[in-house]
Design a protein around this motif. Structure first.
Motif: not given
Length: 270
Positions: A90-99, A19-33, A82-85
């Motif tokens: 707040k940083l919740l997860c960090t994953i390095c993508l290998r392709i 409730e009244n919370m925002t979640m953001e997935w980001r890379t070092d360069r851009e907002l993803v979701l 995550i930003v709540s209220g």
């Protein structure tokens, strides 16, 4: 793998009110979701059709789904904030993508008596390329020259390797392409592989063994036939020995021997 969907897992056991919370997935360069929960409603914005798990609010599954990855995102760090209220970011997860992308099976051509050309295409990242002579021997130092071509549109690589070495017609050369990122190894053999030499030796041993078995079999048959012949001759002689003859009565052998050894005393005047 390049062009395939990828899931970046992120789970939490923390109590989230959503409730009244925002979640953001980001890379070092851009907002993803970005997902925004406000007054019971959720508003989701994504870049390049990135997705968010439908049961995120219930199960704590905050996994990010990417429909198709490209080499340009290799080694990119994806982070969930995550930003709540009135709380701060707040940083919740960090994953390095290998392709990675698989290289094609190499094509090996013989250009002249001492030059062999190997080509493989469509892989990522840069591979390890090496040659083998007769599957085991490394070529002389300085005899291999390898070049990679980067394709701007696909961001993949084509590799070409040239081997210059003097070998006999019975030798073979192998071009090996290794992609450590996905544990991929592809290779092609040109010429007579060492397994063919082993196969020839095996065929020779098989022919020799077969011929030896035939000879032994013939000898056994001849021996059996000769033994049968001896048995027949022995039986025939035994029958002839036991058959009685007319006008003659066979005496025991020991009597004949006694007759031969009979002592005759000399006459005397006394």
């Amino acid at each position: 793998m390049v062009g395939r969907p990828v899931s970046l897992p992120c789970f939490t056991t923390e109590s989230l009110t959503f409730e009244n919370m925002t979640m953001e997935w980001r890379t070092d360069r851009e907002l993803v979701l970005r997902s925004v929960w406000k007054d019971g409603d959720v508003d989701i914005w994504s870049l390049n059709s990135a997705t968010f798990s439908a049961d995120a609010a219930l199960m704590g599954n905050l996994t990010l789904g990417l429909p198709a990855v490209k080499p340009k995102y290799d080694r990119a760090n994806y982070s969930l904030f995550i930003v709540s209220g009135e709380e701060r970011l707040k940083l919740l997860c960090t994953i390095c993508l290998r392709i990675a992308a698989s290289f094609s099976s190499p094509q090996v051509l013989k250009e002249d008596n001492t030059s062999f050309l190997c080509h493989s295409s469509g892989g990522y990242p840069l591979p390890t390329v090496y040659w083998l002579i007769n599957d085991t021997e490394e070529p002389p130092e300085g005899s291999v020259r390898t070049q990679a071509v980067w394709l701007p549109e696909s961001v993949l690589y084509n590799v070409t390797s040239l081997l210059t070495v003097n070998i006999s017609q019975d030798d073979s050369v192998s071009c090996v392409i290794e992609n450590p990122s996905i544990n991929q190894t592809v290779s092609t053999v040109y010429g007579v592989p060492s397994s063919t030499v082993v196969s020839r030796a095996s065929n020779g041993m098989w022919i020799f063994s077969t011929a030896l078995c035939v000879v032994v079999g013939i000898m056994v048959l001849v021996g059996v036939a000769y033994q049968i012949h001896l048995d027949r001759v022995s039986k025939r002689k035994k029958k002839e020995f036991q058959r009685p003859q007319k006008g003659y009565k066979r005496r025991p052998r020991y009597l004949e021997e006694i007759d031969v050894l009979k002592y005759e005393p000399k006459e005397s005047d006394v």
